[in-house]
Design an enzyme around this catalytic site. Structure first.
Site, short mmCIF file in Angstrom:
data_model
loop_
_atom_site.label_atom_id
_atom_site.label_comp_id
_atom_site.label_asym_id
_atom_site.label_seq_id
_atom_site.Cartn_x
_atom_site.Cartn_y
_atom_site.Cartn_z
N GLU A 1 31.71 -14.59 49.99
CA GLU A 1 31.37 -15.67 49.05
C GLU A 1 31.08 -15.16 47.63
O GLU A 1 29.94 -15.20 47.16
CB GLU A 1 30.18 -16.47 49.59
N GLU B 1 33.25 -18.17 58.30
CA GLU B 1 31.94 -18.73 58.62
C GLU B 1 32.05 -20.23 58.85
O GLU B 1 32.64 -20.95 58.05
CB GLU B 1 30.93 -18.49 57.50
#
Length: 357
Positions: free
Chosen positions: A182, A294
């Protein structure tokens, strides 16, 4: 996407003493070397062409506010028994999140030997199970609070990190590289450039590893087409390429109302169906392949329906190379997304995940 509340910021109830954990790990590693821990041959888990399906193994990324922190007190590493449990359930992939600052305490400096050895022990367990383990630099595009691709953290420092990791983790058969989790601390366009250059350097240095390249910002599939400074992930990664053709574009997707992964409630599955369909269509149109690094939900009926929508959205195997659920660890306490078994046996999420194996 709103940043997911960091599990690392929670007080994790470590159950085992540092000494007991160390002794258990040393014994486990010795048995691994002798070949007794698993009856499965160490096959090429990352390169065998099979769908990658598994779970994140939280622990090494805990307590980012405590650097370096005390191992098995502030942060820890996976229990081999947990890895065997997931492998016996049919999973073949583990994503191991760890912190750049712990593995390399100073930019351009040597790797921390003790930390490397802990990762090597986890890699050895995965190898014994014939599983693929993804080494995930879990730093959100920064180092000690300074953004990557800035004067304080130049992109050459990132290239240096991955060159050093390549030198220590040379075997691609069971080890994959997750460049950065991220990368929200730098613009999407800048991250796409850093990622492309990092991959090119790894290939020039002889890497044959599977490389996972996260989308920019929070990597959210739901925001894939949203512009940031005039550029979306759909724009930035449509032309991403690899001379070895051995990479996946990593996306994340949570099911709560703001897609942050911080709430126990979940949105209507129909909205998630639309998200998954849209990014699948993009991948096929641009000839890219995706990896859902995720996703996780609480074990409530509405959230389990949402989980079914996410898993069902990865049925097209030409577009989807696999997934890793967030997350599992014995030290997560009552964290509702925790996939590890409890006194009642398998978590409800497991039955749905098995449909996507």
């Amino acid at each position: 996407m709103i940043k997911r509340l960091s599990i690392t910021a929670r007080k994790c109830p470590w159950q085992w003493s540092a000494l007991a954990s160390h002794v258990r790990r040393m014994l486990g590693l010795a048995l691994l070397a002798a070949g007794f821990l698993s009856g499965h041959a160490a096959v090429a888990g990352c390169l065998d062409g099979k769908r990658l399906a598994g779970v994140n193994l939280s622990g090494p990324e805990f307590a980012a506010e405590k650097l370096p922190g005390t191992v098995f007190k502030d942060y820890g590493y996976p229990d081999p028994d947990d890895m065997r449990y997931f492998q016996s359930a049919g999973m073949n992939t583990f994503r191991l999140p760890f912190l750049w600052e712990r593995i390399q305490p100073q930019l351009f400096g040597p790797l921390d030997e003790a930390e490397v050895q802990r990762i090597e022990q986890t890699v050895a367990t995965a190898r014994s199970l014939g599983a693929c383990i993804i080494l995930d630099v879990h730093n959100f595009g920064e180092y000690r609070g300074k953004p990557l691709d800035s004067p304080a953290v130049p992109r050459k420092a990132f290239f240096d990190l991955w060159s050093r990791l390549l030198a220590r983790f040379k075997a691609p058969e069971n080890t994959a590289f997750g460049l950065m989790n991220e990368p929200s601390k730098l613009p999407i366009a800048a991250w796409a450039g850093v990622a492309q250059e990092t991959l090119d350097i790894l290939r020039k240095n002889g890497s044959r590893h599977l490389i996972l390249v996260a989308g920019g910002s929070w990597s959210g599939a739901h925001a894939w087409f949203a512009k940031e400074q005039g550029v979306s992930n759909a724009d930035a990664f449509s032309q991403f390429h690899d001379p070895a053709n051995n990479y996946l574009i990593e996306v994340h997707q949570y099911a709560d109302a703001d897609f942050s992964g911080t709430q126990k409630s979940c949105i209507d599955p129909g909205r998630l169906n639309a998200v998954m369909n849209a990014i699948t269509t993009w991948a096929k149109a641009t000839k890219q392949r995706l990896f859902l690094g995720e996703f996780g939900v609480a074990p409530t009926p509405p959230c389990l329906q949402a989980l079914s929508a996410i898993v069902g959205g990865m049925q097209d195997r030409a577009a989807w190379g696999g997934w890793t659920y967030w997350t599992s660890s014995k030290w997560l306490g009552d964290y509702p997304f925790n996939l590890g078994p409890d006194s009642n046996g398998d978590k409800p999420q497991m039955a749905i995940l098995k449909t996507g194996l």
